[in-house]
Design a protein around this motif. Structure first.
Motif, PDB file in Angstrom:
ATOM      1  N   HIS A  11      48.691  43.265  49.299  1.00 27.62           N
ATOM      2  CA  HIS A  11      48.277  42.211  47.948  1.00 27.62           C
ATOM      3  C   HIS A  11      48.635  40.841  48.146  1.00 27.62           C
ATOM      4  N   GLY A  15      44.668  37.854  46.932  1.00 26.03           N
ATOM      5  CA  GLY A  15      45.156  36.791  46.241  1.00 26.03           C
ATOM      6  C   GLY A  15      44.601  35.578  47.046  1.00 26.03           C
ATOM      7  N   LEU A  18      41.031  35.849  46.852  1.00 24.49           N
ATOM      8  CA  LEU A  18      40.227  34.824  44.990  1.00 24.49           C
ATOM      9  C   LEU A  18      40.805  33.656  45.461  1.00 24.49           C
ATOM     10  N   VAL A  86      36.317  38.324  38.662  1.00 19.74           N
ATOM     11  CA  VAL A  86      37.751  37.782  38.129  1.00 19.74           C
ATOM     12  C   VAL A  86      37.721  38.732  36.628  1.00 19.74           C
ATOM     13  N   ILE A  89      38.929  42.001  36.638  1.00 16.49           N
ATOM     14  CA  ILE A  89      40.690  42.259  37.162  1.00 16.49           C
ATOM     15  C   ILE A  89      41.331  41.484  35.856  1.00 16.49           C
ATOM     16  N   ARG A 124      49.547  39.715  43.702  1.00 13.22           N
ATOM     17  CA  ARG A 124      47.596  40.317  43.587  1.00 13.22           C
ATOM     18  C   ARG A 124      47.469  39.459  43.116  1.00 13.22           C
ATOM     19  N   TYR A 125      47.692  38.724  41.859  1.00 10.60           N
ATOM     20  CA  TYR A 125      46.468  38.069  40.720  1.00 10.60           C
ATOM     21  C   TYR A 125      47.182  36.639  40.013  1.00 10.60           C
TER      22      TYR A 125
END
Length: 189
Positions: A11, A15, A18, A86, A89, A124-125
């Motif tokens: 995870h 992250g 990105l 993106v 997601i 993660r995001y």
């Protein structure tokens, strides 16, 4: 038994990837668009030359003709693909992202116990939405598109610097106006 926790870091790796792609977006977009930057000399000799290496764009086996297909593929994969990823997601996880932002605003949700439904989304995001209010988590896409338009204006209007400046100011003014209208950033309060 040692492989039980082998993939606990996946995870965080996603992250960080990105985030790295975000910070490299402006530079990589400019580099991929530089291959299309062919212009004539002054006075013109009938040929267009690649600005970065000053080689004829029509030269067989030259830098321009060698790198042009790769630049097109890279432009589609990175410059268009990253914002698409993106967007996917953010829109697939929109409810979890909103829940996580609300918990974050309350100072909660750092553990799986406090945030059972959206903990992996945070790990993660969170770097693509944590600056924004729960209803404006998509604003990250506006930031990416602003970078894209500034890069594109720089390459497309390279021969008219006055018009290039005007269009860049228009893009920046429009972004400023949208930001003032929507107030997307979450304050520390």
């Amino acid at each position: 038994g040692r492989t039980k926790n082998l993939h606990n870091h996946r995870h965080m790796v996603i992250g960080m990837s990105l985030t790295a792609m975000y910070y490299l977006y402006l530079y990589m977009t400019k580099v991929s668009l530089d291959i299309f930057n062919c212009s004539p000399t002054d006075p013109p000799d009938g040929n267009d030359y690649l600005e970065s290496v000053f080689e004829s764009c029509s030269k067989e086996g030259g830098v321009h003709q060698t790198l042009l297909p790769w630049a097109i593929v890279f432009f589609c994969a990175y410059t268009v693909g990253y914002p698409a990823i993106v967007a996917i997601i953010l829109f697939r996880n929109s409810e979890r992202v909103k829940e996580d932002q609300l918990l974050r605003a309350l100072g909660l949700g750092d553990s799986r116990k406090e945030n059972p439904f959206a903990h992996y989304v945070r790990v993660r995001y969170h770097r693509i939405y944590y600056h924004f209010k729960p209803s404006k988590t998509y604003w990250f896409l506006y930031v990416i598109f602003r970078k894209f338009w500034i890069c594109t204006v720089g390459v497309v209007l390279r021969e008219q610097p006055g018009f290039q400046l005007s269009v860049t100011m228009l893009v920046l003014f429009w972004c400023f106006w949208m930001q003032q209208k929507h107030r997307p950033f979450m304050s520390t309060v």
